[in-house]
Design a protein around this motif. Structure first.
Motif, PDB file in Angstrom:
ATOM      1  N   CYS A  79       0.855  -1.185   0.000  1.00  0.00           N
ATOM      2  CA  CYS A  79       0.000   0.000   0.000  1.00  0.00           C
ATOM      3  C   CYS A  79       0.887   1.229   0.000  1.00  0.00           C
ATOM      4  CB  CYS A  79      -0.965   0.015   1.181  1.00  0.00           C
ATOM      5  SG  CYS A  79      -0.191  -0.158   2.797  1.00  0.00           S
ATOM      6  N   GLY A  80       0.295   2.372  -0.301  1.00  0.00           N
ATOM      7  CA  GLY A  80       1.041   3.620  -0.308  1.00  0.00           C
ATOM      8  C   GLY A  80       0.236   4.735   0.313  1.00  0.00           C
ATOM      9  N   LEU A  81       0.942   5.701   0.922  1.00  0.00           N
ATOM     10  CA  LEU A  81       0.305   6.864   1.534  1.00  0.00           C
ATOM     11  C   LEU A  81       0.976   8.128   1.045  1.00  0.00           C
ATOM     12  CD1 LEU A  81       0.038   5.746   5.288  1.00  0.00           C
ATOM     13  CD2 LEU A  81      -1.645   5.440   3.460  1.00  0.00           C
ATOM     14  N   GLN A  82       0.183   9.188   0.912  1.00  0.00           N
ATOM     15  CA  GLN A  82       0.695  10.504   0.554  1.00  0.00           C
ATOM     16  C   GLN A  82       0.165  11.532   1.549  1.00  0.00           C
ATOM     17  OE1 GLN A  82      -0.675  12.007  -3.232  1.00  0.00           O
ATOM     18  NE2 GLN A  82      -0.002  14.081  -2.761  1.00  0.00           N
ATOM     19  N   TRP A  83       1.024  12.476   1.920  1.00  0.00           N
ATOM     20  CA  TRP A  83       0.652  13.619   2.779  1.00  0.00           C
ATOM     21  C   TRP A  83       1.391  14.830   2.244  1.00  0.00           C
ATOM     22  CZ3 TRP A  83       2.261  17.689   5.644  1.00  0.00           C
ATOM     23  CH2 TRP A  83       1.463  18.150   6.696  1.00  0.00           C
ATOM     24  N   THR A  84       0.655  15.857   1.835  1.00  0.00           N
ATOM     25  CA  THR A  84       1.288  17.036   1.246  1.00  0.00           C
ATOM     26  C   THR A  84       0.634  18.311   1.750  1.00  0.00           C
ATOM     27  OG1 THR A  84       1.531  15.743  -0.780  1.00  0.00           O
ATOM     28  CG2 THR A  84       2.078  18.069  -0.897  1.00  0.00           C
ATOM     29  N   ILE A 104      -2.080  31.207   0.865  1.00  0.00           N
ATOM     30  CA  ILE A 104      -3.118  30.197   0.718  1.00  0.00           C
ATOM     31  C   ILE A 104      -2.491  28.837   0.992  1.00  0.00           C
ATOM     32  CG2 ILE A 104      -4.806  29.127  -0.829  1.00  0.00           C
ATOM     33  CD1 ILE A 104      -5.444  32.025  -0.188  1.00  0.00           C
ATOM     34  N   TRP A 105      -3.138  28.053   1.826  1.00  0.00           N
ATOM     35  CA  TRP A 105      -2.643  26.721   2.162  1.00  0.00           C
ATOM     36  C   TRP A 105      -3.582  25.669   1.570  1.00  0.00           C
ATOM     37  CZ3 TRP A 105       1.961  26.116   4.788  1.00  0.00           C
ATOM     38  CH2 TRP A 105       2.485  27.268   5.384  1.00  0.00           C
ATOM     39  N   MET A 106      -3.005  24.644   1.006  1.00  0.00           N
ATOM     40  CA  MET A 106      -3.764  23.537   0.420  1.00  0.00           C
ATOM     41  C   MET A 106      -3.066  22.242   0.815  1.00  0.00           C
ATOM     42  SD  MET A 106      -4.592  22.848  -3.634  1.00  0.00           S
ATOM     43  CE  MET A 106      -2.863  22.663  -4.109  1.00  0.00           C
ATOM     44  N   ALA A 107      -3.831  21.213   1.151  1.00  0.00           N
ATOM     45  CA  ALA A 107      -3.245  19.939   1.551  1.00  0.00           C
ATOM     46  C   ALA A 107      -3.939  18.786   0.846  1.00  0.00           C
ATOM     47  CB  ALA A 107      -3.359  19.760   3.068  1.00  0.00           C
ATOM     48  N   HIS A 108      -3.156  17.771   0.511  1.00  0.00           N
ATOM     49  CA  HIS A 108      -3.665  16.552  -0.107  1.00  0.00           C
ATOM     50  C   HIS A 108      -3.240  15.350   0.717  1.00  0.00           C
ATOM     51  CE1 HIS A 108      -3.601  18.584  -4.364  1.00  0.00           C
ATOM     52  NE2 HIS A 108      -4.543  19.069  -3.575  1.00  0.00           N
ATOM     53  N   ALA A 109      -4.133  14.386   0.821  1.00  0.00           N
ATOM     54  CA  ALA A 109      -3.808  13.110   1.457  1.00  0.00           C
ATOM     55  C   ALA A 109      -4.404  12.005   0.608  1.00  0.00           C
ATOM     56  CB  ALA A 109      -4.362  13.046   2.879  1.00  0.00           C
ATOM     57  N   ALA A 110      -3.710  10.858   0.573  1.00  0.00           N
ATOM     58  CA  ALA A 110      -4.191   9.734  -0.231  1.00  0.00           C
ATOM     59  C   ALA A 110      -3.725   8.430   0.383  1.00  0.00           C
ATOM     60  CB  ALA A 110      -3.695   9.834  -1.672  1.00  0.00           C
ATOM     61  N   ALA A 111      -4.501   7.392   0.129  1.00  0.00           N
ATOM     62  CA  ALA A 111      -4.148   6.024   0.503  1.00  0.00           C
ATOM     63  C   ALA A 111      -4.433   5.134  -0.698  1.00  0.00           C
ATOM     64  CB  ALA A 111      -4.964   5.562   1.711  1.00  0.00           C
ATOM     65  N   THR A 112      -3.440   4.321  -1.075  1.00  0.00           N
ATOM     66  CA  THR A 112      -3.539   3.524  -2.293  1.00  0.00           C
ATOM     67  C   THR A 112      -3.243   2.068  -2.016  1.00  0.00           C
ATOM     68  OG1 THR A 112      -2.736   5.447  -3.546  1.00  0.00           O
ATOM     69  CG2 THR A 112      -2.769   3.336  -4.686  1.00  0.00           C
ATOM     70  N   ALA A 168     -13.116  11.148   4.364  1.00  0.00           N
ATOM     71  CA  ALA A 168     -14.417  10.574   4.690  1.00  0.00           C
ATOM     72  C   ALA A 168     -14.373   9.067   4.807  1.00  0.00           C
ATOM     73  CB  ALA A 168     -15.429  10.983   3.618  1.00  0.00           C
ATOM     74  N   ASP A 169     -13.475   8.408   4.048  1.00  0.00           N
ATOM     75  CA  ASP A 169     -13.465   6.943   4.016  1.00  0.00           C
ATOM     76  C   ASP A 169     -12.090   6.350   4.240  1.00  0.00           C
ATOM     77  OD1 ASP A 169     -12.393   7.876   1.672  1.00  0.00           O
ATOM     78  OD2 ASP A 169     -13.989   7.083   0.380  1.00  0.00           O
ATOM     79  N   PHE A 170     -11.145   7.130   4.781  1.00  0.00           N
ATOM     80  CA  PHE A 170      -9.832   6.584   5.112  1.00  0.00           C
ATOM     81  C   PHE A 170      -9.145   7.491   6.124  1.00  0.00           C
ATOM     82  CE2 PHE A 170      -8.577   9.751   2.042  1.00  0.00           C
ATOM     83  CZ  PHE A 170      -7.280  10.119   2.394  1.00  0.00           C
ATOM     84  N   SER A 171      -8.161   6.930   6.798  1.00  0.00           N
ATOM     85  CA  SER A 171      -7.313   7.704   7.702  1.00  0.00           C
ATOM     86  C   SER A 171      -6.020   6.933   7.907  1.00  0.00           C
ATOM     87  CB  SER A 171      -8.003   7.959   9.049  1.00  0.00           C
ATOM     88  OG  SER A 171      -8.233   6.743   9.734  1.00  0.00           O
ATOM     89  N   TYR A 172      -5.015   7.631   8.385  1.00  0.00           N
ATOM     90  CA  TYR A 172      -3.766   6.947   8.716  1.00  0.00           C
ATOM     91  C   TYR A 172      -3.014   7.741   9.778  1.00  0.00           C
ATOM     92  CZ  TYR A 172      -1.839  10.182   5.170  1.00  0.00           C
ATOM     93  OH  TYR A 172      -1.516  11.289   4.432  1.00  0.00           O
ATOM     94  N   ILE A 216      -9.013   1.981   6.042  1.00  0.00           N
ATOM     95  CA  ILE A 216      -9.851   2.230   4.871  1.00  0.00           C
ATOM     96  C   ILE A 216     -11.186   1.529   5.092  1.00  0.00           C
ATOM     97  CG2 ILE A 216     -10.135   1.877   2.384  1.00  0.00           C
ATOM     98  CD1 ILE A 216      -7.148   2.004   2.070  1.00  0.00           C
ATOM     99  N   ASP A 217     -12.273   2.296   4.984  1.00  0.00           N
ATOM    100  CA  ASP A 217     -13.623   1.753   5.177  1.00  0.00           C
ATOM    101  C   ASP A 217     -13.757   1.037   6.515  1.00  0.00           C
ATOM    102  OD1 ASP A 217     -14.323   2.705   2.678  1.00  0.00           O
ATOM    103  OD2 ASP A 217     -13.824   0.828   1.665  1.00  0.00           O
TER     104      ASP A 217
END
Length: 360
Positions: A79-84, A104-112, A168-172, A216-217
């Motif tokens: 699996c992979g995670l991103q935090w930006t 302006i601040w913007m953040a992205h997070a992902a779980a793959t 809404a449907d994941f966290s880490y 996830i879920d």
């Protein structure tokens, strides 16, 4: 101040952040090549200072704190995670107070995972404490997402850290350890992006060991693996004829690390560059003429044809690998959209890493 006034101001700040993000998205990544009059310039010969350079540089137009992690769960599944966290200045000049602040601040997070890709994003206006970065003690945050140092954090290593994000449907939540200092990319931290002088200041911590939990879920699992953080800031990171980039961070099974990118130009030419990082933390630049990056397979994602498999070669190092994505559908459908996902590779060397594709 009443709660009603706070909510109205928060709403106004959110509208401003969204407007900037939509404008950036409409311009595409070529918008990073716009003239940056009034902002600080990136020049060779900078002496980096830690912990100071772990913090923000508001005199420059754009910067980011960017972490990716290649992990496996307790069953051995990848699996992979991103935090930006991104900071962008709407205009140059002295920093305004409170809601007048131009950041302006913007953040992205992902779980793959192989069959799943989840992502989310947050926005904030600067100056109100909702998002920001401090160098000492180190902390980068937006709402309840954070990358944070501990009492024993070593400024040279930027470790240990804790990391968390949720959608809404994941966290880490991860703990990050490292036993080597951060490394300067490019020419002692000066990362040239074109022959015409566009550049950034760029350093990385590619030696993180990661441990934590991915959910996830509502199905939490323990995860372990490797992580890589990039720190980069600039005022004009692209030239006007550059449309985006193909970037890789690679963890070799030998313990060495490799950063490669090619910047694509409107005339079909590319500007490649790389750094080889030894297991001991020593870096060596790789000249563009010694880098061969060839797309080998594409995937249809979000209405785009994306090169998600790559043949990479560095003849001077007898290095030749084929990179494949864990999940070809790792599209970040955010306001500033791009493809970002974990990969594995094999050939003369093997290992794991991350691939980023922008401007498609």
């Amino acid at each position: 101040m009443s709660a009603d006034n706070i909510s109205r101001r928060a709403f106004a700040g959110g509208i401003a952040a969204l407007a900037l993000a939509r404008r950036a998205g409409a311009q595409g990544y070529a918008g990073l090549g716009e003239a940056a009059d009034g902002f600080a310039k990136v020049t060779p010969g900078k002496t980096f200072n830690f912990p100071g350079d772990h913090g923000p540089h508001p005199e420059f137009r754009i910067e980011w704190w960017y972490l990716t992690a290649n992990l496996t769960d307790s069953s051995g599944a990848a699996c992979g995670l991103q935090w930006t966290l991104f900071r962008q200045a709407a205009q140059p000049g002295p920093q305004g107070e409170g809601w007048a602040n131009q950041q302006i601040w913007m953040a992205h997070a992902a779980a793959t995972r192989a069959g799943t890709h989840r992502f989310t994003e947050l926005f904030s206006r600067g100056g109100i404490g909702q998002a920001g970065v401090t160098a000492k003690p180190f902390a980068a945050w937006i709402d309840d997402w954070e990358m944070k140092g501990l009492e024993r954090t070593d400024d040279r290593k930027l470790a240990p850290l804790t990391l968390k994000a949720s959608g809404a449907d994941f966290s880490y939540a991860l703990t990050l350890e490292a036993d080597r200092p951060v490394v300067l990319q490019g020419d002692r931290g000066f990362s040239r992006k074109s022959e015409r002088g566009q550049a950034s200041y760029y350093y990385s911590q590619p030696f993180y060991r990661a441990r934590g939990t991915l959910n996830i879920d509502d199905k939490p699992v323990d995860v372990t693996g490797q992580a890589w953080m990039d720190r980069e800031w600039s005022s004009q990171p692209l030239d006007t004829d550059q449309t985006g980039w193909d970037w890789l961070s690679l963890h070799l099974s030998s313990g060495d690390k490799l950063m490669l990118y090619r910047l694509r130009q409107k005339d079909g030419q590319n500007y490649p560059f790389g750094n080889w990082i030894s297991a001991a933390g020593e870096t060596q630049m790789i000249a563009g003429g010694d880098i061969q990056m060839a797309p080998k397979a594409t995937a249809e994602v979000a209405g785009r044809k994306l090169p998600v498999e790559w043949q990479i070669a560095i003849p001077s190092r007898a290095f030749s690998i084929l990179c494949r994505p864990l999940n070809p559908n790792a599209w970040m459908g955010t306001g500033f959209s791009y493809w970002e996902g974990p990969i594995s590779f094999a050939g003369t060397h093997d290992g794991v890493g991350y691939l980023e594709l922008t401007g498609y």
